[in-house]
Design a protein around this motif. Sequence first.
Motif, mmCIF file in Angstrom:
data_model
loop_
_atom_site.group_PDB
_atom_site.id
_atom_site.type_symbol
_atom_site.label_atom_id
_atom_site.label_comp_id
_atom_site.label_asym_id
_atom_site.label_seq_id
_atom_site.Cartn_x
_atom_site.Cartn_y
_atom_site.Cartn_z
ATOM 1 N N ALA A 67 0.848 -1.190 0.000
ATOM 2 C CA ALA A 67 0.000 0.000 0.000
ATOM 3 C C ALA A 67 0.879 1.234 0.000
ATOM 4 O O ALA A 67 1.838 1.327 0.771
ATOM 5 C CB ALA A 67 -0.917 -0.008 1.213
ATOM 6 N N ARG A 74 -7.587 -4.580 0.555
ATOM 7 C CA ARG A 74 -7.638 -4.678 -0.900
ATOM 8 C C ARG A 74 -7.795 -3.290 -1.507
ATOM 9 O O ARG A 74 -8.526 -2.452 -0.990
ATOM 10 C CB ARG A 74 -8.780 -5.586 -1.346
ATOM 11 N N ASN A 75 -7.114 -3.082 -2.625
ATOM 12 C CA ASN A 75 -7.217 -1.800 -3.298
ATOM 13 C C ASN A 75 -8.430 -1.784 -4.224
ATOM 14 O O ASN A 75 -9.214 -2.733 -4.269
ATOM 15 C CB ASN A 75 -5.924 -1.477 -4.056
ATOM 16 N N SER A 76 -8.578 -0.705 -4.972
ATOM 17 C CA SER A 76 -9.747 -0.564 -5.837
ATOM 18 C C SER A 76 -9.791 -1.608 -6.939
ATOM 19 O O SER A 76 -10.857 -1.889 -7.495
ATOM 20 C CB SER A 76 -9.761 0.840 -6.451
ATOM 21 N N GLU A 113 -3.096 -5.381 -0.635
ATOM 22 C CA GLU A 113 -1.876 -4.613 -0.434
ATOM 23 C C GLU A 113 -1.483 -4.660 1.040
ATOM 24 O O GLU A 113 -2.301 -4.362 1.923
ATOM 25 C CB GLU A 113 -2.079 -3.158 -0.860
ATOM 26 N N ASN A 156 0.243 -3.234 4.233
ATOM 27 C CA ASN A 156 0.410 -1.838 4.629
ATOM 28 C C ASN A 156 1.425 -1.709 5.765
ATOM 29 O O ASN A 156 1.239 -2.262 6.849
ATOM 30 C CB ASN A 156 -0.928 -1.252 5.078
#
Length: 986
Positions: free
Chosen positions: A477, A525-527, A532, A534
């Motif tokens: 992230a 989770r990303n878009s 990701e 962090n």
Amino acid sequence: MPLINTSLPNLIQGVSQQPDATRFSGQCDAQVNFMSSVVDGLTKRNGTRFVQILDDAGLTLSEDSFIHFINRSETERYVLLHNGTKIYAYNVLSGDEAGIEVDGVVHTGGFTPAADSYLNIPSSVGTPRALLRASTVSDGTFLVNRAKTVATDQSSRAAALDKEALIFVKQGDYEKKYQVDLTYSNTNPVAATVNLTYTRTTRRGNNFYNLSAVSSIATGGKGYTTGQTYTVVGFPATEQSKPLKTLEGTASLVVDTSGSSIGEIDTASVGNTGPEIYIGSNENVGDTITIEVTLALGEATSVGTVSTETASITSGPASGSNPAANADTSVIAASLNTQIGSITNFSNDFTSTQEGNLIVLTRKLDGNAEQSDFEIRGHDGLGDGALGVVYKEVGSITDLPLYAKNGFIVKVRGDQELSADDYYVKFETTDGQDIGNGSWVETFAPGQLTNYDTSTLPRLITNTSLNKFEINEIKMAPRFVGDDISNPFASFVGKNIQNSVFFKSRLGFICEGNVILSESGLGARNSSGDFEYNFGRTTVTTLLDSDPIDVVVESQRVVSLTAAATSQENLILFSNNGQFVLKGEDLLTPRTVSVKPITNFEYNDETDPVSVGSYIYYPFDLGNHTGIREFSLNKTTDVYESNEITEQVPRYIPKDITYFSGSLSQNLLGILSKDEDQSLYMYRYFFSENKKVLSSWFKWDFNMKIRGFEFIDSTLYLIVADPITDIPSIVSMPLSFDGEDEGLATYTANGSALTTSIATTPEDNVTHLDMRIPAIIYNDQVKFPTFTAGSTKPLRENISTFVVGGTSYSPYLAASDIKVYTDRGVNIPVTVTASGGGTIDPTSISVNNTGVWPNYTSVWVGYEFNSTYTFSEQIFKAQAGQARTPNASAKQFIKNLSLYHTNTSDYKIKVTPDKRAQYTNEFPESFTGAGSSLRTELKDGFFRAPVFTSSENVEIVLENDGAKPSNLQSAEFETFVHTRSNRYGA
């Protein structure tokens, strides 16, 4: 001369290198291929089961290969291999190769990492075993390369802060002044270009020229200062259609701006002639050429006319045709925006947009495609509380409007004495419009790097389905709040990660003296739906319990952490000269975390520590040998203890440990050394009511080169290599049979189909053969099976068929000493015929006594191994108070040795007196039944063997050199003792 009995209540105490007089009862000189069991006594170890040979792709493994086992479930177990060239994955149950997917391509026959990639291990850097470390969590395995330095992603720099300001009317009133003061420079620095004259001054066989004069000023640029010296920074690549090259050195010019208000160069002279240049054209000495070059910018940040311009209005009165409009914030903003636009030459340097009560003032790009800085202040007739101005930073979040430009970023200052509490916010309009109502959300500082270079981070190897893996870079992230001070990159940047760990829902990395743990829950989770990890804060306005943890281990010694292991809710950290504990309170948070030194023992980081239950075991150097410590928390004193468990065998385990593993279900440790790569050094322990009652060392020899091993539940899995050909194989070894093998197998052929029936009966003998595989007798030939695809090998219940026609090849390279046994423990003499008359690659295995064994007789095929137990010297001990100690005045002559056994077929007692020939007493095997029903009897009882020799300098060895069970419980020596005197006070 009295006759006495000396009893050894058990034979499971293992090897001791202490003097015979100080050893505990039951300890021995040597124990090879026997297991110490508090239930079964001294038992012959189980044999290995052949699973699969690994030579399909020409795979070779050395003692320096990296091997890591993955226990996904009872039906999926894998091994990852890295031999320095390729990475392989195999299912250790079926022997099938697992495909490895990288960048959408599935590789079989191994995956070759690209040169200079993270998983590439050049021999000049190190070996895979030394440099790679792995930790598995669920379906993911994190693979660390200790030679790689973590870097930041230089392409991840956040966009620079736009030079723009928000002007907003907070309160409208009648006949009040609203004023903006704008201070700026109307010109930015621009690099000058100058024509220089170069003269060829010497003939050196090549066309070299020296700077001789300034020919003319091509463009004077802006921002220069008279009398200052500026370096030449840019030469053309070609001149006269020929390549132009410069030698080392720097040319410079002294400039004169002739009082130019914008610092434009009028004239210049040579300050330093700088390097010679070379042009590939044939000229004469004295010839000149003119070259246009670029001059470096000066140090000035802005040039030209710097002035403060004022735009001021006064709102209308409370009277007139529409007095309400005179106090309307939108009307006031529109009027002020018109006044700002009337500033002289304003449109050359700025744009302004007004909507509602808001004015957005934006600095235009200059000739260098940059925005120059400016200053802006607001004043009003209401005590400076009616007009708001936002540029770069504000003192409080409350100073910001709720109607603003979408994406506008500003820094909110915290304590004036601290920079760590500053933070950045970005305006987000409610409906995504360019200007409108919305809210301020925390964001990251403009112009700073946001993410890591994932090519320098550990790899994530994911088991995506049966016999399939994916290798991916770890997705990290980006930093999305704070800046380099309030939310710095994790401390592993610029360092080499040494190991990874998973602790209390956090992924951790260890490097040098730092421990870095991810956000609790690992990340999000990303878009795009990708997970990701962090390692950055999610807000810098407050410290959250879930925030990442990045701590430094402090010690008076130099700390270089290389490994970690969990122990009773704490994380134990290992450096080469000490151990530390990382813990929190009820919750592990950045506020509660602490790291404290607990012990200062040396640790050999060639292998990672092994956690077994509530204990951690780790190796250390003992000169040319290896010692092992047992690390635990004393439940009574709440103090960590690190006790050496090799005190009685300080010269037993070789140095150069390559692999180290433990089994909780079996209370067993195994150690592999590069110096003795065909043996495992084993440690068996047992606790009763928190007291250790068994601490037994012994050795298992396998007659195969062991490349790596792991205990999974009650099974030992090994990657071995043939000692002659070096071809590797997967083998397994069950550690417990409960007195029974797989059962009696009956095979019935129905055309091309095969019916298998397995029944567990007392006739089922445990057959101890290494590289054992099931087979049948057919027409007096040994025939090998085909297993159901994907099934666990070599279980007979998974056999699909036997190829009974033609020659049946052994699935591995079998030497002439291969043995064949029935399920009932009867050895069938065979003859191995090898191709070309050699000792490997058998073309057939034939039964010597033909016509005895019917077709489809179930048999085991493999290698016998020798199990031995060498007794300690028997020393007469006389009573001395509450103890018994050696009596130097006594002479002892051993008459007999009696051994007590259970479920035992046969064994030998070999006696080698000092300077006399060895003689053997054998407890013989016995059989019942006849023909194909013949079976070995397993007996309980005792066997008395004559010894008739002095107890001094005699070697007495127990031996089982076949494939049948031995379970030895205790021993008793019958001896004649002559004493010259009696011990006083005994």
